[in-house]
Design an enzyme around this catalytic site. Sequence first.
Site, PDB file in Angstrom:
ATOM      1  N   LYS A 222       0.829  -1.212   0.000  1.00 25.19           N
ATOM      2  CA  LYS A 222       0.000   0.000   0.000  1.00 25.19           C
ATOM      3  C   LYS A 222       0.871   1.274   0.000  1.00 25.19           C
ATOM      4  O   LYS A 222       2.078   1.208   0.212  1.00 25.19           O
ATOM      5  CB  LYS A 222      -0.943  -0.005   1.202  1.00 25.19           C
ATOM      6  CG  LYS A 222      -2.000  -1.115   1.111  1.00 25.19           C
ATOM      7  CD  LYS A 222      -2.897  -0.961  -0.095  1.00 25.19           C
ATOM      8  CE  LYS A 222      -3.936  -2.060  -0.245  1.00 25.19           C
ATOM      9  NZ  LYS A 222      -3.433  -3.340  -0.736  1.00 25.19           N
TER      10      LYS A 222
HETATM   11  C1  PLP Z   1      -9.458  -3.068  -2.177  1.00 29.10           C
HETATM   12  C2  PLP Z   1      -8.845  -3.759  -0.995  1.00 29.10           C
HETATM   13  N1  PLP Z   1      -9.648  -4.060   0.040  1.00 29.10           N
HETATM   14  C3  PLP Z   1      -9.171  -4.653   1.141  1.00 29.10           C
HETATM   15  C4  PLP Z   1      -7.833  -4.980   1.270  1.00 29.10           C
HETATM   16  C5  PLP Z   1      -7.403  -5.717   2.496  1.00 29.10           C
HETATM   17  O1  PLP Z   1      -6.440  -5.103   3.240  1.00 29.10           O
HETATM   18  P1  PLP Z   1      -5.447  -5.975   4.156  1.00 29.10           P
HETATM   19  O2  PLP Z   1      -4.487  -6.670   3.231  1.00 29.10           O
HETATM   20  O3  PLP Z   1      -4.790  -4.976   5.032  1.00 29.10           O
HETATM   21  O4  PLP Z   1      -6.275  -6.935   4.936  1.00 29.10           O
HETATM   22  C6  PLP Z   1      -6.956  -4.678   0.209  1.00 29.10           C
HETATM   23  C7  PLP Z   1      -5.512  -4.952   0.250  1.00 29.10           C
HETATM   24  O5  PLP Z   1      -4.980  -5.958   0.527  1.00 29.10           O
HETATM   25  C8  PLP Z   1      -7.483  -4.072  -0.960  1.00 29.10           C
HETATM   26  O6  PLP Z   1      -6.692  -3.786  -1.998  1.00 29.10           O
END
Ligand code: PLP
Length: 374
Positions: A193
């Site tokens: 990110k």
């Molecule tokens: C659009 C989207 N939603 C949710 C997530 C979930 O985040 P995390 O990996 O921190 O659980 C991500 C990234 O991984 C994402 O790109």
Amino acid sequence: MNSTKVKERIFLSSPHMSDEGYEMQYVKEAFDTNWIAPLGENVNGFERELAEKVGSKAAAALSSGTAAIHLALKAAGVGEGDIVFCPTLTFSATANPIIYQNAIPIFIDSDYETWNMSPKALEKAFEKYPEVKAVLVVHLYGLSADMDKIMEICKKHNVAVIEDAAESLGTYYKGKHTGTFGDYGIFSFNGNKIITTSGGGMLVSNNEERIAKARFWATQSRDQARHYQHSELGFNYRMSNVVAGIGRGQLKVLDQRVAQKNYIYEFYKRELGELEGVEFMPSNKWDEPNYWLSSMVLTGKVRPIDVMEALEKENIESRPVWKPMHLQPFFEKYDFVGTDVAEILFENGVCLPSDTKMTDEDLERVVETIKGLF
Ligand SMILES: Cc1ncc(COP(=O)(O)O)c(C=O)c1O
């Protein structure tokens, strides 16, 4: 003997700690005070500073963006058998928590103007499923969804809105930060990110009482009692004080990262935008994206697979646009409202390396490799 030297890998979007070492200062403080857990000043500080940055009243630092979506759904009252509208063009982490809550996702198509949830398809979905409990909106690749239209429709139907802004920290829609339009917003700090804590997430809302409740659920739902007492199902979803220290440091360089991602996008657009059959992701005058991943669609003879294979040969990472949820083996049994926009974006889209550590030389390497195909 093969003497060809392997070129240094160019990544899609990899962790980029500050040159100033801000992250280490906060992490060191946690170590120096032997306060690496539980919670602590970095967690409180990260919540406060992120809420301030995006313009939200309250925030809860959690172990992932996925956990944040899960608790947002729970806070919005989504439970067994409830319907939740969710964009089809997204990462599975948006949709999975709907299933964790034993609720039912209904997938909504994108539009070409935003690549995000189509307000027209959303209206159709409301006609078909007026009993819907919540709408999950995603701001894909840092592009904002058309929030005015989406909020107007959702307000008319008096339904809760959750914004998955995992990819859009630093993105503004008409001057307001994405993730702050609906009842709840979530951010992700996983490794790829725009800023990262190695892993983590944040839930934001103007409803301080619901954020306090989310913190309660995230710490095993421990009732206020000397003994261990639980009246509700709990989760182990809180962020650690070390991880939050990385987040506080990264937040200080968020604006720099957005500026660099913007530079990368402009570089690609200038160098590749005129090639036949190349169209870059949409730009709308109301949108100030964070350009998390510079992406394009290819409508001519050169296909996304050609680009991805040519880049891989040069040790450069790229990836296709997300495969829509309604086409995923796990989710295909759920209904989909729309036409073929998300599918066309998937079939023709490619995400280019958007790593903020890339030099102009690296960008040239990417551009020259792609130009070689045309
Ligand atoms: C659009 C989207 N939603 C949710 C997530 C979930 O985040 P995390 O990996 O921190 O659980 C991500 C990234 O991984 C994402 O790109």
